[in-house]
Design an enzyme around this catalytic site. Sequence first.
Site, PDB file in Angstrom:
ATOM      1  N   HIS A 187     -44.547 -15.696 -40.489  1.00  0.00           N
ATOM      2  CA  HIS A 187     -45.540 -15.754 -41.615  1.00  0.00           C
ATOM      3  C   HIS A 187     -46.649 -17.402 -40.941  1.00  0.00           C
ATOM      4  O   HIS A 187     -47.678 -17.441 -41.349  1.00  0.00           O
ATOM      5  CB  HIS A 187     -44.398 -16.741 -42.639  1.00  0.00           C
ATOM      6  CG  HIS A 187     -44.347 -15.765 -43.653  1.00  0.00           C
ATOM      7  ND1 HIS A 187     -42.973 -15.751 -43.287  1.00  0.00           N
ATOM      8  CD2 HIS A 187     -44.082 -15.498 -45.378  1.00  0.00           C
ATOM      9  CE1 HIS A 187     -42.594 -14.904 -44.523  1.00  0.00           C
ATOM     10  NE2 HIS A 187     -43.633 -15.108 -44.975  1.00  0.00           N
ATOM     11  N   CYS A 220     -42.397 -18.406 -36.366  1.00  0.00           N
ATOM     12  CA  CYS A 220     -42.430 -17.967 -37.528  1.00  0.00           C
ATOM     13  C   CYS A 220     -43.021 -17.107 -38.034  1.00  0.00           C
ATOM     14  O   CYS A 220     -44.225 -17.403 -37.935  1.00  0.00           O
ATOM     15  CB  CYS A 220     -41.873 -19.001 -38.770  1.00  0.00           C
ATOM     16  SG  CYS A 220     -42.364 -18.282 -40.645  1.00  0.00           S
ATOM     17  N   CYS A 237     -39.018 -11.074 -38.325  1.00  0.00           N
ATOM     18  CA  CYS A 237     -38.192 -11.986 -39.175  1.00  0.00           C
ATOM     19  C   CYS A 237     -37.488 -12.536 -38.199  1.00  0.00           C
ATOM     20  O   CYS A 237     -37.089 -12.125 -38.048  1.00  0.00           O
ATOM     21  CB  CYS A 237     -37.537 -11.911 -39.901  1.00  0.00           C
ATOM     22  SG  CYS A 237     -37.284 -13.454 -41.029  1.00  0.00           S
ATOM     23  N   ASP A 284     -38.885  -7.819 -42.738  1.00  0.00           N
ATOM     24  CA  ASP A 284     -39.270  -9.400 -43.030  1.00  0.00           C
ATOM     25  C   ASP A 284     -38.748  -9.990 -44.558  1.00  0.00           C
ATOM     26  O   ASP A 284     -38.975  -8.665 -44.886  1.00  0.00           O
ATOM     27  CB  ASP A 284     -40.871  -9.849 -42.485  1.00  0.00           C
ATOM     28  CG  ASP A 284     -40.732 -11.600 -43.068  1.00  0.00           C
ATOM     29  OD1 ASP A 284     -39.593 -11.883 -42.169  1.00  0.00           O
ATOM     30  OD2 ASP A 284     -41.975 -11.732 -43.792  1.00  0.00           O
ATOM     31  N   SER A 285     -38.583 -11.348 -44.297  1.00  0.00           N
ATOM     32  CA  SER A 285     -38.334 -11.375 -46.254  1.00  0.00           C
ATOM     33  C   SER A 285     -39.896 -11.502 -46.713  1.00  0.00           C
ATOM     34  O   SER A 285     -39.389 -11.740 -48.122  1.00  0.00           O
ATOM     35  CB  SER A 285     -38.258 -12.529 -45.623  1.00  0.00           C
ATOM     36  OG  SER A 285     -39.365 -13.067 -45.539  1.00  0.00           O
TER      37      SER A 285
HETATM   38  N1  DGL Z   1     -40.820 -14.892 -41.727  1.00  0.00           N
HETATM   39  C1  DGL Z   1     -39.682 -15.728 -41.241  1.00  0.00           C
HETATM   40  C2  DGL Z   1     -39.461 -15.978 -40.093  1.00  0.00           C
HETATM   41  O1  DGL Z   1     -40.107 -15.486 -38.934  1.00  0.00           O
HETATM   42  C3  DGL Z   1     -38.710 -15.717 -42.285  1.00  0.00           C
HETATM   43  C4  DGL Z   1     -39.551 -17.088 -43.203  1.00  0.00           C
HETATM   44  C5  DGL Z   1     -38.758 -16.946 -43.905  1.00  0.00           C
HETATM   45  O2  DGL Z   1     -38.542 -15.532 -45.067  1.00  0.00           O
HETATM   46  O3  DGL Z   1     -37.704 -18.495 -43.836  1.00  0.00           O
HETATM   47  O4  DGL Z   1     -38.694 -16.342 -39.807  1.00  0.00           O
END
Ligand code: DGL
Length: 272
Positions: A189, A187, A73, A10-11
Amino acid sequence: MKQSAIGIFDSGIGGLTVAHAIKQQLPNENLIYFGDTQHLPYGEKSETSINLFSKKITSFLIQKNCKAIVIACNSAASVANETVVQVAKNVPVFNVIDPIVNYINEKYKNSAANIGIIGTKATIQSKNYEKKITALNSKLNVSSLQTPLLAPMIEEGFFNENISNTIIKKYLGDKKLKDIDELILACTHYPLIKDEISNYYQSKNANKKTVDIIDSVNIIAKYISENIKNKNIKNKSENKFYVSNYTKSFDESAKLFFKENIFLEEKNLFID
Ligand code: DGL
């Protein structure tokens, strides 16, 4: 015996929500996690950049001998899935979108519903969820909203407090999400702010219909764990048991008790 790992990326910290859920489903698996914190947030980057980052990370995980790759991600899964599949060659690749699309399809079969999606710019602009969901059931109406402040906010540790509550309230109050039955947290996150999102709907809709917030990480982890089992690449248990005096009955009882294979070995510490 060293068994190969599941590679997850992931990021930043978002993918940890997926990694943790996978570990719960498959406790014997080793994980290798890569968080591309240098390039966060992915959601704001171009498709070219996200493809480049995903390619490099996948090569790294393949070099580490990973037996499966999980794109944990949504932004990368939305725009770089093909790149990852190409780099991974014959190593299976899982993304975080398909399990959710499957879940929605199973849940609604051929009936109608309003599905809301929140995610990064990259995810929402790709229209990946929308296309996949409506291709399976044209009665589903999908409304998507970009929520670009949320991932950086979470990455910086701002959740469960006033600032995050205000931002979440502002986004969820958007007219695009007005009549939804379900909300997809697109997302990885966002599970970290799931309680705040639930609180928003509970306080607002006390007397109206409730919005189901999809428990994405557990759906994703279940899907991946079933696939890993089906592909026969699941790790064998490596629990090691020693006894100072080997007995067949200990071996059999231990296997029975743990309901899985154990490796029992005699190790007599008491003779020089
Ligand atoms: N966690 C990521 C996602 O599912 C990326 C969040 C990001 O880096 O913009 O999109």
